[in-house]
Enzyme design. Structure first.
Site, PDB file in Angstrom:
ATOM      1  N   HIS A 157       0.836  -1.226   0.000  1.00 45.46           N
ATOM      2  CA  HIS A 157       0.000   0.000   0.000  1.00 45.46           C
ATOM      3  C   HIS A 157       0.862   1.264   0.000  1.00 45.46           C
ATOM      4  CE1 HIS A 157      -3.253  -2.753   1.350  1.00 45.46           C
ATOM      5  NE2 HIS A 157      -2.290  -3.261   2.101  1.00 45.46           N
ATOM      6  N   SER A 278      15.773  21.372 -15.974  1.00 46.47           N
ATOM      7  CA  SER A 278      14.623  22.224 -16.253  1.00 46.47           C
ATOM      8  C   SER A 278      15.120  23.516 -16.884  1.00 46.47           C
ATOM      9  CB  SER A 278      13.897  22.515 -14.937  1.00 46.47           C
ATOM     10  OG  SER A 278      13.171  23.708 -15.041  1.00 46.47           O
ATOM     11  N   LYS A 284      16.876  21.563 -10.720  1.00 46.90           N
ATOM     12  CA  LYS A 284      16.178  20.333 -11.070  1.00 46.90           C
ATOM     13  C   LYS A 284      17.012  19.324 -11.855  1.00 46.90           C
ATOM     14  CE  LYS A 284      12.141  19.546 -11.309  1.00 46.90           C
ATOM     15  NZ  LYS A 284      10.745  19.873 -11.392  1.00 46.90           N
ATOM     16  N   GLU A 291      10.172   8.375 -16.848  1.00 50.24           N
ATOM     17  CA  GLU A 291       8.847   8.995 -17.073  1.00 50.24           C
ATOM     18  C   GLU A 291       8.335   8.689 -18.480  1.00 50.24           C
ATOM     19  OE1 GLU A 291       8.320  13.083 -14.768  1.00 50.24           O
ATOM     20  OE2 GLU A 291      10.233  12.984 -15.819  1.00 50.24           O
TER      21      GLU A 291
END
Ligand code: ARG
Length: 471
Positions: A157, A278, A284, A291
């Site tokens: 979970h 970024s 970043k 992804e």
């Protein structure tokens, strides 16, 4: 072609739009090598049964080989005037060898021709995918072996559950990708069936020798029903479903790598070479590769759904709708291969924050089950032990401590059966190494699982190099 058919009724412009609309050359040209190989076998077979002469076969084969090398050299012109790769090759053959080219299509139709082309293409690609998955699995094994001493929380979970070894966690993905290989190999059996000779749908009146064509093209089996042969696309659907399952596995590992590389987890760092920055936020470093891979699952599943939908309710036998089988197939083949390749290269370059992973596995009461098991070993029933540990957890939360940070007197207030050996029992490494049940996370088990996997992979590689495709 269409000018002849539509003649004076339609304008030139309309003709060219229809030609463009019905043309598949932009995507089916990738079948050229298989198409030519199939045609060469067909020629040899026609000569063997004396439908054409040996001399004619030799001329046709020479012409076909020349076309292949022209395509490979880039000196072959593709045009929407000729709708597909079959027409292109036949048209060019006529230019190369003259009228005898018209004999090539004897006892054959484009319906069985395209079926044999796609089957040959897909068995080759399936073999490549199996090989690539072998390299990926090897990379996972290697990475697992390098991190034998890394402990992290196992989750259920997405809540910390029990500590596990990082290599045990990684080997779960090894198992998934191994099942993917099994699925692709299983599919090969049904891909590897030779449909040529079914002609348009009913077979042919010529005395053809389909077994001979099959042996020339290394097909272990000849298709049994001519109607089925030209209308079956199950083998592609099966491939796409295996590809979707494999991509689903990629989406899961991707999700974990994305989470693990966040500052919230801080478990891993992807190498700079496999991350991007970024344009606005200088701090970043984004996990773009996982992804993108995670996102590509949708694309492959879409290809599967597209083909299932395309085939649903189609009456027998061939229908032109079926020309649309190739784009989803090619798209999934390309997508899957690129995902496997990039992961195989990315995994070895991941750096693991051993300390952060370990610390995460020492907070959040991951040893509660072990305290309960300890009490069970001392004669308490599991239910009673569960209750007792539950109270200890509540107490520990109130005092902002972990179970192993309570002193012996505190622990004994929950059960007099607890003695000083409890502190070893609650240590993550000890907890892991006690889980010796087959398939559990104990170091000894994981070491064995990795060795067994290495041996299996080696055997698989050997079998792959010795067996012709699909056997
Ligand atoms: N380009 C067609 C396809 O991929 C080849 C078969 C065409 N057959 C026909 N009867 N029009 O399906």
């Amino acid at each position: 072609m269409s000018e002849k058919v539509w003649g004076g009724r339609f304008s030139e412009k309309t003709d060219s739009r229809v030609e463009m609309f019905t043309s598949s050359i932009d995507f089916d040209k990738r079948l050229y090598a298989h198409d030519i190989e199939g045609s060469i076998a067909h020629c040899k077979m026609l000569a063997k049964v004396s439908v054409i002469s040996q001399k004619e076969a030799a001329i046709l084969i020479k012409g076909l080989r020349k076309i292949k090398s022209d395509i490979e050299k880039g000196s072959f012109e593709f045009t929407d005037r000729l709708e597909d790769i079959h027409m292109h090759i036949e048209d060019r053959l006529q230019q190369e060898v003259g009228k005898v080219a018209q004999k090539l299509h004897t006892a054959r139709s484009r319906n069985d021709q395209v079926a044999v082309d796609v089957r040959m293409y897909l068995r080759d690609e399936t073999g490549k995918i199996i090989g690539k998955l072998g390299a990926l699995r090897k990379a996972i094994l290697h990475f697992a072996k390098l991190h034998m001493d890394v402990i992290l929380p196992g989750y259920t979970h997405l809540q910390r559950a029990q500590p596990v070894l990082l290599p045990h966690h990684l080997m779960a993905y090894y198992e998934m990708f191994t099942r993917d290989v099994e699925r692709f190999s299983e599919g090969l059996k049904r891909i590897n069936v030779m449909p040529l000779g079914s002609a348009a749908l009913a077979g042919t009146t010529y005395p053809i020798d389909r077994e001979y064509t099959a042996s020339l093209l290394s097909f272990p089996k000849v298709s049994a029903n001519s109607i089925d042969s030209v209308s079956d696309r199950d083998f592609i659907i099966e491939f796409l479903s295996a590809a979707s399952i494999c991509m689903m596995h990629f989406s899961r590992i991707s999700e974990e790598l994305i989470l693990w590389s966040s500052s919230e987890f801080g478990f891993i760092e992807l190498s700079d070479a496999f991350s991007t920055g970024s344009s606005i936020m200088p701090q970043k470093k984004n996990p773009d590769v996982p992804e993108l891979v995670r996102g590509k699952f949708g694309r492959v599943l879409g290809d599967l759904v597209a083909l299932l939908t395309l085939m649903k309710s189609l009456p027998l036998a061939y229908n032109r709708d079926m020309q649309g089988d190739k784009e989803p197939l090619f798209d999934s083949v390309d997508t899957l291969k690129s995902c496997i390749d990039i992961y195989t290269d990315m995994i070895p370059k991941i750096s693991v924050n051993k300390k952060t992973m370990y610390e995460a596995s020492t907070s959040g009461f991951l040893n509660a089950t072990d305290l309960a098991d300890y009490l069970v070993n001392k004669g308490v029933t599991f239910r009673e032990a569960h209750h007792c540990v539950g109270s200890a957890v509540v107490y520990a939360i109130e005092n902002k401590k972990e179970l192993n940070e309570l002193n012996l007197t505190e622990l004994q207030s929950f059960s007099s059966l607890i003695s000083s050996d409890i502190f070893d029992v609650l240590d993550p490494k000890e907890m892991i190494d006690r889980r010796t049940s087959f398939g559990g996370t104990a170091t000894a088990n994981v070491t064995d699982a990795i060795s067994a996997a290495e041996a299996a992979l080696e055997k698989e590689k050997l079998a792959l190099s010795e067996t012709p495709p699909g056997e």
